[in-house]
Design an enzyme around this catalytic site. Structure first.
Site, mmCIF file in Angstrom:
data_model
loop_
_atom_site.group_PDB
_atom_site.id
_atom_site.type_symbol
_atom_site.label_atom_id
_atom_site.label_comp_id
_atom_site.label_asym_id
_atom_site.label_seq_id
_atom_site.Cartn_x
_atom_site.Cartn_y
_atom_site.Cartn_z
ATOM 1 N N SER A 77 -26.331 -5.990 1.033
ATOM 2 C CA SER A 77 -26.848 -6.503 2.309
ATOM 3 C C SER A 77 -27.759 -5.479 2.986
ATOM 4 O O SER A 77 -28.738 -5.855 3.644
ATOM 5 C CB SER A 77 -25.703 -6.853 3.266
ATOM 6 O OG SER A 77 -24.845 -7.786 2.674
ATOM 7 N N HIS B 113 -30.952 -5.878 1.303
ATOM 8 C CA HIS B 113 -31.622 -7.130 1.705
ATOM 9 C C HIS B 113 -32.507 -6.897 2.937
ATOM 10 O O HIS B 113 -33.521 -7.568 3.116
ATOM 11 C CB HIS B 113 -30.596 -8.213 2.064
ATOM 12 C CG HIS B 113 -29.926 -8.862 0.880
ATOM 13 N ND1 HIS B 113 -30.505 -8.989 -0.358
ATOM 14 C CD2 HIS B 113 -28.708 -9.472 0.772
ATOM 15 C CE1 HIS B 113 -29.677 -9.627 -1.181
ATOM 16 N NE2 HIS B 113 -28.574 -9.927 -0.511
ATOM 17 N N CYS C 180 -24.198 -1.283 0.214
ATOM 18 C CA CYS C 180 -23.971 -2.692 -0.125
ATOM 19 C C CYS C 180 -25.331 -3.368 -0.284
ATOM 20 O O CYS C 180 -26.323 -2.945 0.290
ATOM 21 C CB CYS C 180 -23.176 -3.357 1.011
ATOM 22 S SG CYS C 180 -22.962 -5.138 0.858
ATOM 23 N N HIS D 127 -23.048 -0.489 6.692
ATOM 24 C CA HIS D 127 -22.000 -1.246 7.394
ATOM 25 C C HIS D 127 -20.658 -1.151 6.685
ATOM 26 O O HIS D 127 -19.750 -1.940 6.981
ATOM 27 C CB HIS D 127 -22.425 -2.718 7.518
ATOM 28 C CG HIS D 127 -22.606 -3.397 6.197
ATOM 29 N ND1 HIS D 127 -23.709 -3.208 5.405
ATOM 30 C CD2 HIS D 127 -21.801 -4.252 5.508
ATOM 31 C CE1 HIS D 127 -23.584 -3.919 4.289
ATOM 32 N NE2 HIS D 127 -22.432 -4.552 4.327
HETATM 33 P P1 CND Z 1 -24.944 -6.372 -6.277
HETATM 34 O O1 CND Z 1 -26.390 -6.269 -6.348
HETATM 35 O O2 CND Z 1 -24.100 -5.178 -6.604
HETATM 36 O O3 CND Z 1 -24.416 -7.566 -7.218
HETATM 37 C C1 CND Z 1 -25.155 -8.736 -7.481
HETATM 38 C C2 CND Z 1 -24.985 -9.083 -8.968
HETATM 39 O O4 CND Z 1 -25.649 -10.318 -9.202
HETATM 40 C C3 CND Z 1 -25.611 -8.058 -9.905
HETATM 41 O O5 CND Z 1 -24.663 -7.662 -10.883
HETATM 42 C C4 CND Z 1 -26.797 -8.802 -10.529
HETATM 43 O O6 CND Z 1 -27.056 -8.410 -11.880
HETATM 44 C C5 CND Z 1 -26.330 -10.245 -10.451
HETATM 45 N N1 CND Z 1 -27.429 -11.231 -10.445
HETATM 46 C C6 CND Z 1 -28.640 -11.132 -9.852
HETATM 47 N N2 CND Z 1 -29.351 -12.259 -10.047
HETATM 48 C C7 CND Z 1 -28.566 -13.086 -10.790
HETATM 49 C C8 CND Z 1 -28.742 -14.407 -11.321
HETATM 50 N N3 CND Z 1 -29.860 -15.084 -11.105
HETATM 51 N N4 CND Z 1 -27.728 -14.942 -12.016
HETATM 52 C C9 CND Z 1 -26.586 -14.250 -12.254
HETATM 53 N N5 CND Z 1 -26.359 -12.994 -11.769
HETATM 54 C C10 CND Z 1 -27.350 -12.429 -11.055
HETATM 55 O O7 CND Z 1 -24.603 -6.876 -4.807
HETATM 56 P P2 CND Z 1 -23.229 -6.835 -3.960
HETATM 57 O O8 CND Z 1 -22.107 -7.125 -4.870
HETATM 58 O O9 CND Z 1 -23.231 -5.617 -3.111
HETATM 59 O O10 CND Z 1 -23.480 -8.075 -2.978
HETATM 60 C C11 CND Z 1 -23.535 -9.390 -3.492
HETATM 61 C C12 CND Z 1 -23.989 -10.351 -2.414
HETATM 62 O O11 CND Z 1 -22.979 -10.415 -1.410
HETATM 63 C C13 CND Z 1 -25.277 -9.930 -1.708
HETATM 64 O O12 CND Z 1 -26.068 -11.064 -1.455
HETATM 65 C C14 CND Z 1 -24.761 -9.327 -0.430
HETATM 66 O O13 CND Z 1 -25.740 -9.355 0.579
HETATM 67 C C15 CND Z 1 -23.614 -10.256 -0.151
HETATM 68 C C16 CND Z 1 -22.647 -9.771 0.903
HETATM 69 C C17 CND Z 1 -21.973 -10.733 1.634
HETATM 70 C C18 CND Z 1 -21.082 -10.359 2.626
HETATM 71 C C19 CND Z 1 -20.321 -11.391 3.375
HETATM 72 O O14 CND Z 1 -19.626 -11.063 4.353
HETATM 73 N N6 CND Z 1 -20.360 -12.655 2.962
HETATM 74 C C20 CND Z 1 -20.870 -9.013 2.879
HETATM 75 N N7 CND Z 1 -21.538 -8.082 2.148
HETATM 76 C C21 CND Z 1 -22.402 -8.445 1.173
HETATM 77 ZN ZN ZN Z 2 -21.726 -5.737 2.748
#
Ligand code: CND
Ligand code: ZN
Length: 383
Positions: free
Chosen positions: A57, A60, A55, A76
């Protein structure tokens, strides 16, 4: 009665030596090491990991954007089987198939007792300790402790979690798929159906079409949204997004005005629900501004850098918008994860579109590279 107590004591008493991917330093590849995994203490569970997804995260932490102590064992989003349990564990037994929970559910804190809340006080997110709840680690490398991550640490053949951070699931569930219920799928899907409570006929905008964002799209679609706008700077993400229900794909790079203005025009005033699923403060405010000013709701799903702050015009909220966040899709982890697995087994949703790559655990760094270059949605590592 004493003999009964002895006969149930398949408590793992031995240290297990196994392979783990260790994050030693920021911005460096993970290193496959032989580590030692201590036996589970009281109310702890040692799990043999069968499959784990990668993921953003996790990345990150590698990039330094999300603060969590290192050296550590990341990961995770996994499924596994219980190897042994410590004293007092009644919710699982050796041989049970399980999903580790990055948001625990202790069942006793104010948050667990409140039906509106899912972020248990026992979580190790935010100001993370990287330790078990008793303040120690179960992982060592040549005798020196390594940190845990997000109560789970799944990039290892064996991990130890507290018994409030593990859910027993259907023994027949395929680990290489349902591991995604440990994070990506549940986080995104729940953000739409539980946190936002998207209604039939509504309009939605999803910023970021990665694994979590596509799961938001699946949730919006399942809730009956009539229009789903997908926003991403990588146009390679658009084909799959459309397959899953996105009606309009837009790339902010194709416009010379702010993307919130584009969306407001497209929808004659803004969407009902917007979701930020990237983890950038600029897109968080853009998503807020993209929802309808009187009644729109914007949900932050992406994890912003630990050190970041947001500045926004108060008028954006004053006029009536709602701004929310969603951790693990708002699900109460221990009680809802087994149900989500049952729903998957009953074919109420599919996970296949989210899994673009499957690799042996040894190739974990290739999986991270594909996530960073935008080539993969989810890579699942098999042990
Ligand atoms: P992933 O990197 O697969 O997806 C992110 C997408 O965003 C990609 O397709 C990028 O091309 C796109 N992107 C990047 N920058 C921009 C921009 N400026 N404008 C538009 N699109 C853009 O990541 P993921 O899907 O695995 O995770 C997404 C987020 O969710 C990430 O920050 C992760 O840490 C978070 C997350 C949150 C939670 C929670 O419980 N809230 C749990 N896990 C992950
Ligand atoms: Zn996650």
């Amino acid at each position: 009665m004493r003999s009964l107590a002895v006969s149930t004591s398949h408590f793992g008493k031995e240290v297990i030596k196994c392979k783990a991917a260790v994050a030693w330093e920021p911005n460096k590849p993970l290193v496959m090491e032989q580590i030692e995994v201590a036996p589970p203490k009281a109310h702890e569970v040692r799990i043999k990991i069968l499959a784990t997804g990668i993921c953003r995260s996790d990345d990150h932490v590698v990039s330094g954007s999300l603060q969590s102590p290192i050296p550590c064992i990341l990961g995770h989003e996994a499924a596994g089987v219980v190897e042994s349990v410590g004293e007092g564990v009644t919710c699982v037994k050796p041989g049970d198939k399980v999903i580790p929970l990055f948001v625990p559910q202790c069942g006793e804190c104010n948050n667990c007792l409140n039906p509106k809340a899912n972020l248990c006080s026992q979580n190790d997110l935010g100001a993370a300790s990287g330790l078990m709840p008793d303040g120690t680690s179960r992982f060592t490398y040549k005798g020196k402790p390594l940190h845990h991550f997000a109560s789970t640490s799944t990039f290892t053949e064996y991990t130890v979690v507290h018994d409030n951070a593990v859910a027993k699931i259907d023994a027949a569930a395929p680990p290489e798929k349902v591991c995604l219920i440990g994070c990506g799928f549940s986080t995104g899907y729940g953000a739409a159906v539980k946190t936002a409570q998207v209604e039939r006929g509504s309009t939605c905008a999803v910023f970021g079409l990665g694994g979590v964002g596509l799961a938001v799209v699946m949730g919006c679609k399942a809730a009956g949204a009539s229009r789903i706008i997908g926003i991403d700077i990588n146009k390679d993400k658009f084909a799959k997004a459309k397959e899953l229900g996105v009606t309009d794909c837009i790339n902010p790079k194709d416009f010379d005005k702010p993307i919130q203005d584009v969306i407001t025009e497209m929808t004659k005033g803004g969407v009902d629900y917007s979701f930020e699923v990237i983890g950038r403060t600029e897109t968080m405010t853009a998503a807020l501004a993209s929802c309808q000013m009187n009644y729109g709701t914007s949900v932050i799903v992406g994890v912003a850098p630990s050190a970041s702050q947001i500045t926004f015009h108060p008028m954006l909220l004053f006029t009536g918008r709602t701004w929310k966040g969603s951790v693990f899709g708002g699900w109460k982890s221990k009680q809802d994860v087994p149900k989500l697995v049952s729903d998957f087994m009953a074919k109420k949703f599919t996970l296949d579109p989210l899994i673009t790559h499957t690799l042996p655990f040894d190739k974990i760094n290739e999986g991270f590279d594909m996530l960073r270059s935008g080539k993969s949605i989810r890579t699942v590592l098999i042990f």
